[in-house]
Design a protein around this motif. Structure first.
Motif, PDB file in Angstrom:
ATOM      1  N   GLU A 132      58.261  72.204  78.857  1.00 39.13           N
ATOM      2  CA  GLU A 132      56.872  72.504  79.215  1.00 39.13           C
ATOM      3  C   GLU A 132      56.872  73.228  80.554  1.00 39.13           C
ATOM      4  O   GLU A 132      57.811  73.127  81.327  1.00 39.13           O
ATOM      5  N   HIS A 133      55.772  73.979  80.825  1.00 39.31           N
ATOM      6  CA  HIS A 133      55.687  74.767  82.053  1.00 39.31           C
ATOM      7  C   HIS A 133      56.965  75.591  82.217  1.00 39.31           C
ATOM      8  O   HIS A 133      57.601  75.597  83.277  1.00 39.31           O
ATOM      9  N   ILE A 134      57.343  76.293  81.178  1.00 40.16           N
ATOM     10  CA  ILE A 134      58.612  77.010  81.150  1.00 40.16           C
ATOM     11  C   ILE A 134      58.535  78.253  82.037  1.00 40.16           C
ATOM     12  O   ILE A 134      57.677  79.109  81.837  1.00 40.16           O
ATOM     13  N   PRO A 135      59.416  78.371  83.012  1.00 42.94           N
ATOM     14  CA  PRO A 135      59.376  79.523  83.923  1.00 42.94           C
ATOM     15  C   PRO A 135      60.090  80.727  83.309  1.00 42.94           C
ATOM     16  O   PRO A 135      60.596  80.681  82.185  1.00 42.94           O
ATOM     17  N   ALA A 136      60.155  81.790  84.073  1.00 42.87           N
ATOM     18  CA  ALA A 136      60.882  82.986  83.650  1.00 42.87           C
ATOM     19  C   ALA A 136      62.369  82.673  83.512  1.00 42.87           C
ATOM     20  O   ALA A 136      62.897  81.763  84.169  1.00 42.87           O
ATOM     21  N   PHE A 137      63.034  83.436  82.678  1.00 43.35           N
ATOM     22  CA  PHE A 137      64.448  83.196  82.397  1.00 43.35           C
ATOM     23  C   PHE A 137      65.309  83.194  83.669  1.00 43.35           C
ATOM     24  O   PHE A 137      66.179  82.317  83.817  1.00 43.35           O
ATOM     25  N   PRO A 138      65.120  84.104  84.619  1.00 40.89           N
ATOM     26  CA  PRO A 138      65.954  84.075  85.829  1.00 40.89           C
ATOM     27  C   PRO A 138      65.808  82.777  86.625  1.00 40.89           C
ATOM     28  O   PRO A 138      66.756  82.352  87.289  1.00 40.89           O
ATOM     29  N   VAL A 139      64.631  82.160  86.574  1.00 42.91           N
ATOM     30  CA  VAL A 139      64.432  80.891  87.282  1.00 42.91           C
ATOM     31  C   VAL A 139      65.303  79.804  86.654  1.00 42.91           C
ATOM     32  O   VAL A 139      65.954  79.011  87.356  1.00 42.91           O
ATOM     33  N   LEU A 140      65.324  79.752  85.333  1.00 48.83           N
ATOM     34  CA  LEU A 140      66.179  78.782  84.652  1.00 48.83           C
ATOM     35  C   LEU A 140      67.653  79.077  84.894  1.00 48.83           C
ATOM     36  O   LEU A 140      68.465  78.160  85.061  1.00 48.83           O
ATOM     37  N   LEU A 141      68.002  80.358  84.913  1.00 48.49           N
ATOM     38  CA  LEU A 141      69.395  80.728  85.190  1.00 48.49           C
ATOM     39  C   LEU A 141      69.831  80.259  86.576  1.00 48.49           C
ATOM     40  O   LEU A 141      70.980  79.836  86.766  1.00 48.49           O
ATOM     41  N   ALA A 142      68.926  80.321  87.537  1.00 44.33           N
ATOM     42  CA  ALA A 142      69.263  79.878  88.889  1.00 44.33           C
ATOM     43  C   ALA A 142      69.517  78.379  88.916  1.00 44.33           C
ATOM     44  O   ALA A 142      70.441  77.899  89.597  1.00 44.33           O
ATOM     45  N   GLU A 143      68.710  77.617  88.179  1.00 39.82           N
ATOM     46  CA  GLU A 143      68.923  76.175  88.113  1.00 39.82           C
ATOM     47  C   GLU A 143      70.229  75.872  87.371  1.00 39.82           C
ATOM     48  O   GLU A 143      70.996  74.989  87.760  1.00 39.82           O
ATOM     49  N   ARG A 144      70.476  76.632  86.331  1.00 37.90           N
ATOM     50  CA  ARG A 144      71.720  76.487  85.583  1.00 37.90           C
ATOM     51  C   ARG A 144      72.919  76.788  86.478  1.00 37.90           C
ATOM     52  O   ARG A 144      73.964  76.135  86.387  1.00 37.90           O
ATOM     53  N   ALA A 145      72.795  77.769  87.368  1.00 42.75           N
ATOM     54  CA  ALA A 145      73.892  78.139  88.257  1.00 42.75           C
ATOM     55  C   ALA A 145      74.267  76.986  89.188  1.00 42.75           C
ATOM     56  O   ALA A 145      75.443  76.828  89.552  1.00 42.75           O
ATOM     57  N   ARG A 146      73.291  76.167  89.545  1.00 37.25           N
ATOM     58  CA  ARG A 146      73.575  75.013  90.414  1.00 37.25           C
ATOM     59  C   ARG A 146      74.470  74.017  89.676  1.00 37.25           C
ATOM     60  O   ARG A 146      75.432  73.485  90.251  1.00 37.25           O
ATOM     61  N   ALA A 147      74.170  73.772  88.409  1.00 37.36           N
ATOM     62  CA  ALA A 147      75.024  72.888  87.618  1.00 37.36           C
ATOM     63  C   ALA A 147      76.402  73.502  87.417  1.00 37.36           C
ATOM     64  O   ALA A 147      77.427  72.809  87.504  1.00 37.36           O
ATOM     65  N   GLN A 148      76.439  74.809  87.168  1.00 40.21           N
ATOM     66  CA  GLN A 148      77.723  75.480  86.951  1.00 40.21           C
ATOM     67  C   GLN A 148      78.599  75.387  88.198  1.00 40.21           C
ATOM     68  O   GLN A 148      79.819  75.229  88.096  1.00 40.21           O
ATOM     69  N   ALA A 149      77.989  75.478  89.365  1.00 40.95           N
ATOM     70  CA  ALA A 149      78.757  75.385  90.609  1.00 40.95           C
ATOM     71  C   ALA A 149      79.363  73.994  90.780  1.00 40.95           C
ATOM     72  O   ALA A 149      80.498  73.849  91.253  1.00 40.95           O
ATOM     73  N   ILE A 150      78.626  72.962  90.390  1.00 43.15           N
ATOM     74  CA  ILE A 150      79.147  71.599  90.473  1.00 43.15           C
ATOM     75  C   ILE A 150      80.316  71.418  89.506  1.00 43.15           C
ATOM     76  O   ILE A 150      81.339  70.810  89.842  1.00 43.15           O
ATOM     77  N   LEU A 151      80.172  71.974  88.310  1.00 44.69           N
ATOM     78  CA  LEU A 151      81.269  71.898  87.339  1.00 44.69           C
ATOM     79  C   LEU A 151      82.494  72.637  87.848  1.00 44.69           C
ATOM     80  O   LEU A 151      83.624  72.149  87.724  1.00 44.69           O
ATOM     81  N   ALA A 152      82.284  73.809  88.430  1.00 45.12           N
ATOM     82  CA  ALA A 152      83.399  74.607  88.931  1.00 45.12           C
ATOM     83  C   ALA A 152      84.126  73.904  90.075  1.00 45.12           C
ATOM     84  O   ALA A 152      85.354  73.920  90.149  1.00 45.12           O
ATOM     85  N   SER A 153      83.371  73.282  90.977  1.00 43.96           N
ATOM     86  CA  SER A 153      83.995  72.590  92.100  1.00 43.96           C
ATOM     87  C   SER A 153      84.820  71.395  91.610  1.00 43.96           C
ATOM     88  O   SER A 153      85.867  71.083  92.172  1.00 43.96           O
ATOM     89  N   ALA A 154      84.353  70.740  90.544  1.00 47.50           N
ATOM     90  CA  ALA A 154      85.110  69.622  89.988  1.00 47.50           C
ATOM     91  C   ALA A 154      86.401  70.085  89.349  1.00 47.50           C
ATOM     92  O   ALA A 154      87.432  69.418  89.427  1.00 47.50           O
ATOM     93  N   GLU A 155      86.356  71.250  88.704  1.00 48.06           N
ATOM     94  CA  GLU A 155      87.565  71.802  88.083  1.00 48.06           C
ATOM     95  C   GLU A 155      88.593  72.156  89.150  1.00 48.06           C
ATOM     96  O   GLU A 155      89.799  71.924  88.981  1.00 48.06           O
ATOM     97  N   VAL A 156      88.138  72.704  90.281  1.00 48.80           N
ATOM     98  CA  VAL A 156      89.057  73.038  91.375  1.00 48.80           C
ATOM     99  C   VAL A 156      89.667  71.774  91.953  1.00 48.80           C
ATOM    100  O   VAL A 156      90.881  71.709  92.222  1.00 48.80           O
ATOM    101  N   ALA A 157      88.831  70.727  92.131  1.00 47.37           N
ATOM    102  CA  ALA A 157      89.323  69.474  92.706  1.00 47.37           C
ATOM    103  C   ALA A 157      90.352  68.813  91.802  1.00 47.37           C
ATOM    104  O   ALA A 157      91.282  68.156  92.260  1.00 47.37           O
ATOM    105  N   ALA A 158      90.177  69.004  90.482  1.00 47.38           N
ATOM    106  CA  ALA A 158      91.113  68.395  89.533  1.00 47.38           C
ATOM    107  C   ALA A 158      92.472  69.075  89.579  1.00 47.38           C
ATOM    108  O   ALA A 158      93.479  68.516  89.216  1.00 47.38           O
TER     109      ALA A 158
END
Length: 280
Positions: A254-280
């Motif tokens: 609901e209250h769905i924003p523009a695609f770039p807004v969702l991509l930015a939020e997705r990028a935050r999760a991707q960065a956390i995943l990437a940092s965990a892969e480096v730490a491993a």
């Protein structure tokens, strides 16, 4: 076909974003849909889904198997779902730990149940039935809790772990559901997550929530209509640090924003995943 191991952070696929989603080249990006919207033989929706699937992995997240119901999932529904899965070859298939049909009557909601021995046997049989018809493993999502249900004999984590043991299913850990439930029911979210069977987690969901101020005391609602709150991000990082990277979905219904807004939020999760892969 991409496997779940190749999936990073994903987004829910919305009709207004189909063209942008299809063209996006973000590494590890995948898309989730509710299969009930695509279980058709033809037409524009399934054509769009086919087009997105040419470039990105898909996840099918069901809302109507009613796995906690008093009878096995509808065979016709499962066969239609299998036809869709055979067509798009999803990396992930999941469903909710709840019921929406009982005694032949349908309720348009995902409803709770007491975690007792009878429920465990019933749900395990229903999951096994679904996996047999679908010919693939499914993941089961932990629900949000808004009121106390009497008659529990199992903790939620132990109940889910036993379902995994009996059926071979996976688990979908919805971190926002944990946060919402912890606030509503008064338990510690970190302690709850630390007791969760992390080795069985095949997917994680993140979402925003809202406050029902008309309830006394006010309830948090898993509304999927807002950005992910900072405390949920903190819990997510805690989970990833503990169990390692898992395919992670950003939910917004609901209250769905523009695609770039969702991509930015997705990028935050991707960065956390990437940092965990480096730490491993």
């Amino acid at each position: 076909m991409e496997t779940s191991a190749e999936c990073g952070a994903g987004l829910g696929l919305k009709p207004q974003h189909f063209d942008e989603a299809r063209k996006c080249d973000a590494p590890g990006l995948w898309f989730e849909v509710h299969p009930e919207n695509y279980m058709v033989a033809g037409g524009p929706r399934i054509a769009w889904l086919d087009a997105v699937r040419e470039r990105h992995a898909l996840s099918l997240h069901g809302v109507s198997m009613s796995l906690a119901a008093d009878r096995a999932p509808d065979t016709t529904h499962l066969r239609r779902l299998r036809a869709l899965a055979d067509r798009v070859q999803p990396a992930l298939v999941s469903e909710h730990l709840a019921w929406s049909a009982w005694g032949g009557h349908y309720h348009p909601d995902l409803l709770p149940f007491p975690r007792n021995g009878a429920a465990l046997s019933r749900i395990a049989a229903n999951i096994a039935c679904a996996q047999d018809v679908l010919g693939r493993r499914i993941a089961i999502e932990n629900p949000s809790h808004y009121l106390r249900v009497e008659g529990h004999e199992w903790s939620e984590q132990a109940f889910l772990a036993e379902l995994v043991q009996r059926t071979g299913c996976g688990l979908l850990l919805d971190v926002n559901n944990v946060y919402v439930s912890a606030r509503n029911m008064g338990f510690d979210a970190i302690e709850w997550l630390d007791a969760f069977p992390g080795e069985a987690v095949t997917e994680i969901h993140l979402a925003g929530h809202s406050v029902d101020v008309n309830s006394q005391p006010p309830l948090l609602i898993d509304s999927h209509d807002a950005p992910i709150a900072d405390p949920v991000w903190a819990l997510y990082r805690h989970v990833i640090d503990r169990i390692g990277p898992r395919p992670t979905l950003i939910e917004r219904d609901e209250h769905i924003p523009a695609f770039p807004v969702l991509l930015a939020e997705r990028a935050r999760a991707q960065a956390i995943l990437a940092s965990a892969e480096v730490a491993a």
